[in-house]
Motif scaffolding. Structure first.
Motif, PDB file in Angstrom:
ATOM      1  N   ALA A   1       7.393  -5.124  -8.283  1.00 55.95           N
ATOM      2  CA  ALA A   1       7.115  -5.210  -9.716  1.00 55.95           C
ATOM      3  C   ALA A   1       6.348  -6.476 -10.097  1.00 55.95           C
ATOM      4  CB  ALA A   1       8.408  -5.146 -10.498  1.00 55.95           C
ATOM      5  N   THR A   2       6.569  -7.555  -9.358  1.00 53.22           N
ATOM      6  CA  THR A   2       5.953  -8.830  -9.740  1.00 53.22           C
ATOM      7  C   THR A   2       4.771  -9.235  -8.860  1.00 53.22           C
ATOM      8  OG1 THR A   2       7.543 -10.084  -8.417  1.00 53.22           O
ATOM      9  CG2 THR A   2       8.083  -9.709 -10.744  1.00 53.22           C
ATOM     10  N   LYS A   3       4.826  -8.907  -7.607  1.00 54.89           N
ATOM     11  CA  LYS A   3       3.799  -9.376  -6.673  1.00 54.89           C
ATOM     12  C   LYS A   3       2.849  -8.286  -6.202  1.00 54.89           C
ATOM     13  CE  LYS A   3       5.482 -13.481  -6.627  1.00 54.89           C
ATOM     14  NZ  LYS A   3       4.816 -14.537  -7.345  1.00 54.89           N
ATOM     15  N   ALA A   4       3.330  -7.064  -6.095  1.00 57.40           N
ATOM     16  CA  ALA A   4       2.503  -5.982  -5.572  1.00 57.40           C
ATOM     17  C   ALA A   4       1.864  -5.210  -6.711  1.00 57.40           C
ATOM     18  CB  ALA A   4       3.341  -5.060  -4.693  1.00 57.40           C
ATOM     19  N   THR A   5       1.347  -5.929  -7.665  1.00 56.58           N
ATOM     20  CA  THR A   5       0.652  -5.344  -8.803  1.00 56.58           C
ATOM     21  C   THR A   5      -0.831  -5.669  -8.667  1.00 56.58           C
ATOM     22  OG1 THR A   5       1.096  -7.332 -10.084  1.00 56.58           O
ATOM     23  CG2 THR A   5       2.651  -5.518 -10.327  1.00 56.58           C
ATOM     24  N   PRO A   6      -1.669  -5.045  -9.443  1.00 54.03           N
ATOM     25  CA  PRO A   6      -3.106  -5.339  -9.323  1.00 54.03           C
ATOM     26  C   PRO A   6      -3.391  -6.837  -9.472  1.00 54.03           C
ATOM     27  CG  PRO A   6      -2.787  -3.423 -10.686  1.00 54.03           C
ATOM     28  CD  PRO A   6      -1.416  -4.003 -10.409  1.00 54.03           C
ATOM     29  N   ILE A   7      -4.211  -7.326  -8.595  1.00 56.10           N
ATOM     30  CA  ILE A   7      -4.584  -8.751  -8.578  1.00 56.10           C
ATOM     31  C   ILE A   7      -5.962  -8.898  -9.199  1.00 56.10           C
ATOM     32  CG2 ILE A   7      -5.033 -10.732  -7.074  1.00 56.10           C
ATOM     33  CD1 ILE A   7      -3.178  -9.255  -5.030  1.00 56.10           C
ATOM     34  N   PRO A   8      -6.108  -9.790 -10.181  1.00 54.24           N
ATOM     35  CA  PRO A   8      -7.428  -9.979 -10.797  1.00 54.24           C
ATOM     36  C   PRO A   8      -8.463 -10.416  -9.756  1.00 54.24           C
ATOM     37  CG  PRO A   8      -5.748 -11.231 -11.966  1.00 54.24           C
ATOM     38  CD  PRO A   8      -5.107 -10.657 -10.732  1.00 54.24           C
TER      39      PRO A   8
ATOM     40  N   ALA B   1       0.811  -1.224   0.000  1.00 58.09           N
ATOM     41  CA  ALA B   1       0.000   0.000   0.000  1.00 58.09           C
ATOM     42  C   ALA B   1       0.844   1.275   0.000  1.00 58.09           C
ATOM     43  CB  ALA B   1      -0.982  -0.019   1.167  1.00 58.09           C
ATOM     44  N   PRO B   2       1.780   1.453   0.917  1.00 55.98           N
ATOM     45  CA  PRO B   2       2.567   2.691   0.870  1.00 55.98           C
ATOM     46  C   PRO B   2       3.544   2.730  -0.304  1.00 55.98           C
ATOM     47  CG  PRO B   2       3.209   1.355   2.758  1.00 55.98           C
ATOM     48  CD  PRO B   2       2.025   0.700   2.142  1.00 55.98           C
ATOM     49  N   LEU B   3       3.944   1.564  -0.817  1.00 53.40           N
ATOM     50  CA  LEU B   3       4.864   1.549  -1.952  1.00 53.40           C
ATOM     51  C   LEU B   3       4.218   2.082  -3.231  1.00 53.40           C
ATOM     52  CD1 LEU B   3       6.902  -1.763  -1.616  1.00 53.40           C
ATOM     53  CD2 LEU B   3       7.687   0.579  -1.294  1.00 53.40           C
ATOM     54  N   MET B   4       2.892   2.127  -3.264  1.00 54.25           N
ATOM     55  CA  MET B   4       2.203   2.672  -4.430  1.00 54.25           C
ATOM     56  C   MET B   4       2.620   4.123  -4.678  1.00 54.25           C
ATOM     57  SD  MET B   4      -1.723   1.276  -4.204  1.00 54.25           S
ATOM     58  CE  MET B   4      -2.114   2.352  -2.850  1.00 54.25           C
ATOM     59  N   TYR B   5       3.044   4.804  -3.649  1.00 58.05           N
ATOM     60  CA  TYR B   5       3.390   6.221  -3.746  1.00 58.05           C
ATOM     61  C   TYR B   5       4.900   6.457  -3.835  1.00 58.05           C
ATOM     62  CZ  TYR B   5      -1.409   6.447  -2.234  1.00 58.05           C
ATOM     63  OH  TYR B   5      -2.761   6.267  -2.143  1.00 58.05           O
ATOM     64  N   SER B   6       5.689   5.418  -3.929  1.00 58.57           N
ATOM     65  CA  SER B   6       7.144   5.570  -3.879  1.00 58.57           C
ATOM     66  C   SER B   6       7.696   6.431  -5.010  1.00 58.57           C
ATOM     67  CB  SER B   6       7.825   4.199  -3.872  1.00 58.57           C
ATOM     68  OG  SER B   6       7.516   3.482  -5.044  1.00 58.57           O
ATOM     69  N   GLU B   7       7.187   6.271  -6.224  1.00 62.14           N
ATOM     70  CA  GLU B   7       7.678   7.101  -7.331  1.00 62.14           C
ATOM     71  C   GLU B   7       7.252   8.552  -7.169  1.00 62.14           C
ATOM     72  OE1 GLU B   7       7.079   5.645 -11.294  1.00 62.14           O
ATOM     73  OE2 GLU B   7       7.481   3.585 -10.651  1.00 62.14           O
ATOM     74  N   ARG B   8       6.003   8.751  -6.803  1.00 64.00           N
ATOM     75  CA  ARG B   8       5.478  10.110  -6.638  1.00 64.00           C
ATOM     76  C   ARG B   8       6.242  10.864  -5.555  1.00 64.00           C
ATOM     77  NH1 ARG B   8      -0.741  10.418  -5.922  1.00 64.00           N
ATOM     78  NH2 ARG B   8      -0.567   9.783  -8.076  1.00 64.00           N
ATOM     79  N   LEU B   9       6.661  10.146  -4.525  1.00 58.34           N
ATOM     80  CA  LEU B   9       7.378  10.773  -3.415  1.00 58.34           C
ATOM     81  C   LEU B   9       8.892  10.766  -3.610  1.00 58.34           C
ATOM     82  CD1 LEU B   9       5.318   9.242  -0.481  1.00 58.34           C
ATOM     83  CD2 LEU B   9       5.181  11.578  -1.381  1.00 58.34           C
ATOM     84  N   ASN B  10       9.330  10.191  -4.722  1.00 57.46           N
ATOM     85  CA  ASN B  10      10.766  10.083  -5.008  1.00 57.46           C
ATOM     86  C   ASN B  10      11.528   9.414  -3.863  1.00 57.46           C
ATOM     87  OD1 ASN B  10      10.609  11.346  -7.563  1.00 57.46           O
ATOM     88  ND2 ASN B  10      10.502  13.326  -6.535  1.00 57.46           N
ATOM     89  N   LEU B  11      10.986   8.321  -3.373  1.00 53.29           N
ATOM     90  CA  LEU B  11      11.652   7.610  -2.286  1.00 53.29           C
ATOM     91  C   LEU B  11      12.930   6.946  -2.807  1.00 53.29           C
ATOM     92  CD1 LEU B  11       8.629   5.909  -0.509  1.00 53.29           C
ATOM     93  CD2 LEU B  11       9.819   8.009   0.121  1.00 53.29           C
ATOM     94  N   PRO B  12      13.994   7.014  -2.059  1.00 55.39           N
ATOM     95  CA  PRO B  12      15.262   6.435  -2.498  1.00 55.39           C
ATOM     96  C   PRO B  12      15.286   4.919  -2.274  1.00 55.39           C
ATOM     97  CG  PRO B  12      15.534   7.486  -0.375  1.00 55.39           C
ATOM     98  CD  PRO B  12      14.118   7.754  -0.809  1.00 55.39           C
ATOM     99  N   LEU B  13      14.689   4.186  -3.192  1.00 56.19           N
ATOM    100  CA  LEU B  13      14.572   2.735  -3.032  1.00 56.19           C
ATOM    101  C   LEU B  13      15.483   1.940  -3.961  1.00 56.19           C
ATOM    102  CD1 LEU B  13      10.682   2.400  -2.704  1.00 56.19           C
ATOM    103  CD2 LEU B  13      12.390   2.369  -0.879  1.00 56.19           C
ATOM    104  N   ALA B  14      16.299   2.587  -4.757  1.00 58.36           N
ATOM    105  CA  ALA B  14      17.100   1.895  -5.771  1.00 58.36           C
ATOM    106  C   ALA B  14      17.984   0.792  -5.201  1.00 58.36           C
ATOM    107  CB  ALA B  14      17.947   2.896  -6.544  1.00 58.36           C
ATOM    108  N   GLN B  15      18.449   0.948  -3.995  1.00 61.06           N
ATOM    109  CA  GLN B  15      19.354  -0.059  -3.423  1.00 61.06           C
ATOM    110  C   GLN B  15      18.621  -1.286  -2.884  1.00 61.06           C
ATOM    111  OE1 GLN B  15      20.912   2.639  -0.412  1.00 61.06           O
ATOM    112  NE2 GLN B  15      20.283   1.223   1.177  1.00 61.06           N
ATOM    113  N   TYR B  16      17.311  -1.271  -2.866  1.00 61.98           N
ATOM    114  CA  TYR B  16      16.529  -2.379  -2.299  1.00 61.98           C
ATOM    115  C   TYR B  16      15.972  -3.244  -3.428  1.00 61.98           C
ATOM    116  CZ  TYR B  16      17.049   0.827   1.517  1.00 61.98           C
ATOM    117  OH  TYR B  16      17.592   1.673   2.441  1.00 61.98           O
TER     118      TYR B  16
END
Length: 74
Positions: free
Chosen positions: A66-73, A43-58
């Motif tokens: 990218a694979t699991k926290a995407t919309p689920i049918p 849920a909070p990761l949905m905003y990571s790009e908008r907030l420019n969170l420094p997540l590149a090292q993780y």
């Protein structure tokens, strides 16, 4: 009581380090399938790009996002 100010990048590091390390050897955060823990982190990761969170090292956290926290049918 004095409260220390913690900069957002430091807070991001604190909050991303544990799930990133945990996901290094796992597909899901808790157990062998989707759980409430996954929703709680996604849920909070949905905003990571908008907030420019420094997540590149993780890398494990980002791969999971990218694979699991995407919309689920439904």
């Amino acid at each position: 009581m004095r409260h220390a100010f913690v900069s957002p990048p430091h807070v991001c590091h604190i909050c991303a380090t544990v799930p990133d390390a945990y996901l290094a050897g796992r597909e899901w955060l808790c157990g062998d399938s989707l759980s409430l823990a996954d929703f709680g982190v996604a849920a909070p990761l949905m905003y990571s790009e908008r907030l420019n969170l420094p997540l590149a090292q993780y890398q494990h956290l980002l791969a999971w996002q990218a694979t699991k926290a995407t919309p689920i049918p439904a």
